[in-house]
Scaffold this motif. Structure first.
Motif, PDB file in Angstrom:
ATOM      1  N   ASP A   1       0.856  -1.186   0.000  1.00  0.00           N
ATOM      2  CA  ASP A   1       0.000   0.000   0.000  1.00  0.00           C
ATOM      3  C   ASP A   1       0.889   1.233   0.000  1.00  0.00           C
ATOM      4  N   ALA A   2       0.943   1.885  -1.148  1.00  0.00           N
ATOM      5  CA  ALA A   2       1.908   2.963  -1.318  1.00  0.00           C
ATOM      6  C   ALA A   2       1.307   4.350  -1.182  1.00  0.00           C
ATOM      7  N   ALA A   3      -0.012   4.465  -1.292  1.00  0.00           N
ATOM      8  CA  ALA A   3      -0.644   5.787  -1.181  1.00  0.00           C
ATOM      9  C   ALA A   3      -2.098   5.606  -0.769  1.00  0.00           C
ATOM     10  N   SER A   4      -2.635   6.637  -0.145  1.00  0.00           N
ATOM     11  CA  SER A   4      -4.037   6.622   0.284  1.00  0.00           C
ATOM     12  C   SER A   4      -4.624   8.013   0.090  1.00  0.00           C
ATOM     13  N   GLY A   5      -5.807   8.058  -0.518  1.00  0.00           N
ATOM     14  CA  GLY A   5      -6.468   9.338  -0.755  1.00  0.00           C
ATOM     15  C   GLY A   5      -7.732   9.468   0.064  1.00  0.00           C
ATOM     16  N   ASN A   6      -7.929  10.629   0.665  1.00  0.00           N
ATOM     17  CA  ASN A   6      -9.140  10.915   1.432  1.00  0.00           C
ATOM     18  C   ASN A   6     -10.072  11.776   0.588  1.00  0.00           C
ATOM     19  N   PHE A   7     -11.334  11.355   0.510  1.00  0.00           N
ATOM     20  CA  PHE A   7     -12.302  12.032  -0.341  1.00  0.00           C
ATOM     21  C   PHE A   7     -13.559  12.371   0.463  1.00  0.00           C
TER      22      PHE A   7
ATOM     23  N   ALA B   1     -11.967   6.814   2.215  1.00  0.00           N
ATOM     24  CA  ALA B   1     -10.586   6.720   1.742  1.00  0.00           C
ATOM     25  C   ALA B   1     -10.462   5.619   0.710  1.00  0.00           C
ATOM     26  N   VAL B   2      -9.499   5.789  -0.190  1.00  0.00           N
ATOM     27  CA  VAL B   2      -9.172   4.796  -1.212  1.00  0.00           C
ATOM     28  C   VAL B   2      -7.671   4.580  -1.186  1.00  0.00           C
ATOM     29  N   ASP B   3      -7.251   3.320  -1.109  1.00  0.00           N
ATOM     30  CA  ASP B   3      -5.828   2.979  -1.102  1.00  0.00           C
ATOM     31  C   ASP B   3      -5.372   2.618  -2.505  1.00  0.00           C
ATOM     32  N   ALA B   4      -4.149   2.999  -2.825  1.00  0.00           N
ATOM     33  CA  ALA B   4      -3.508   2.602  -4.078  1.00  0.00           C
ATOM     34  C   ALA B   4      -2.330   1.698  -3.731  1.00  0.00           C
ATOM     35  N   TYR B   5      -2.213   0.576  -4.421  1.00  0.00           N
ATOM     36  CA  TYR B   5      -1.200  -0.415  -4.055  1.00  0.00           C
ATOM     37  C   TYR B   5      -0.557  -1.029  -5.295  1.00  0.00           C
ATOM     38  N   VAL B   6       0.605  -1.617  -5.070  1.00  0.00           N
ATOM     39  CA  VAL B   6       1.318  -2.377  -6.092  1.00  0.00           C
ATOM     40  C   VAL B   6       1.380  -3.820  -5.616  1.00  0.00           C
ATOM     41  N   ASP B   7       0.889  -4.733  -6.434  1.00  0.00           N
ATOM     42  CA  ASP B   7       0.846  -6.153  -6.069  1.00  0.00           C
ATOM     43  C   ASP B   7       2.206  -6.785  -6.359  1.00  0.00           C
TER      44      ASP B   7
END
Length: 220
Positions: free
Chosen positions: A68-74, A103-109
């Motif tokens: 989990d490399a980034a997380s955005g709050n909306f 929130a939405v997480d952005a990740y690299v598998d």
């Protein structure tokens, strides 16, 4: 002075007096229960809340190989209106204004990285890594920051809420909030930020292991 008053009272039929009294009683009764106009009733009956829930059961365990490399709050304001054909909104219809925060997480598998996606030179000073593109997780609502601003319902909807097991359910607006947050995350640069953070993390890790040159690329 008493003559006009007597004439007015004689003009009102008995059935009209009874009907008026019944309507007033019903209005006060429903208003007192539904809108808590009678606050003393709660103390009179001694309402007490008890948590009788059973223990949480572990259903499954999943191994996670993603980073989990980034997380955005909306935050989104949902304005949901439901109308009924041939009936005015005062009789049947509803409109809910809801503020959804999530929130939405952005990740690299990293679990999808194959053996041939990592190349290291003989003296172990240079490394090249090919990773899959970053992906977005599903939006999750924050219950502490999400709330209904206003609710407007017709008479039939109010009666339905009164007899329903789940009055004033907010599932519809919550689903819309999640949908809009997911769409906003796709239009943002969240995945790009996740790839940048993953690259910096891997370069820092491999540099501490003695690698002088680290190259990270992304693709399918």
């Amino acid at each position: 002075m008493t003559t006009p008053i007597r004439r007015v009272s004689r003009r009102m039929p008995g059935w009209a007096k009874i009907l008026t009294a019944v309507v007033v009683v019903l209005v006060v009764f429903f208003a007192g229960i539904r809108f808590s106009v009678l606050p003393g009733l709660k103390d009179l009956f001694g309402t007490e809340t008890r948590d009788r829930s059973g223990p949480a059961l572990l259903e499954s365990i999943q191994d996670i190989s993603r980073y989990d490399a980034a997380s955005g709050n909306f935050q989104v304001v949902v304005d949901l209106e439901k109308d009924t054909k041939y009936l005015p909104d005062a009789i049947r219809g509803s409109r809910t204004l809801y503020v959804g925060a999530g929130a939405v997480d952005a990740y690299v598998d990293l679990g999808k990285v194959a053996k041939n996606d990592v190349t290291v030179n003989e003296d172990r000073t240079s490394a090249t890594l090919h990773l899959p593109h970053a992906q977005l997780g599903k939006a999750t609502l924050d219950a502490d920051r999400s709330y209904a601003v206003s609710k407007q319902r017709g008479l039939l909807d109010r009666l339905g809420d009164f007899f329903s097991d789940n009055p004033n359910g907010e599932q519809a607006v919550q689903k819309l909030a999640v949908k809009h947050i997911n769409e906003a995350a796709k239009e943002s640069e969240l995945t790009k930020r996740a790839e940048t953070n993953t690259t910096n993390m891997l370069k820092g890790l491999l540099s501490s292991l003695g690698f002088k040159k680290v190259e990270v690329t992304y693709g399918s």
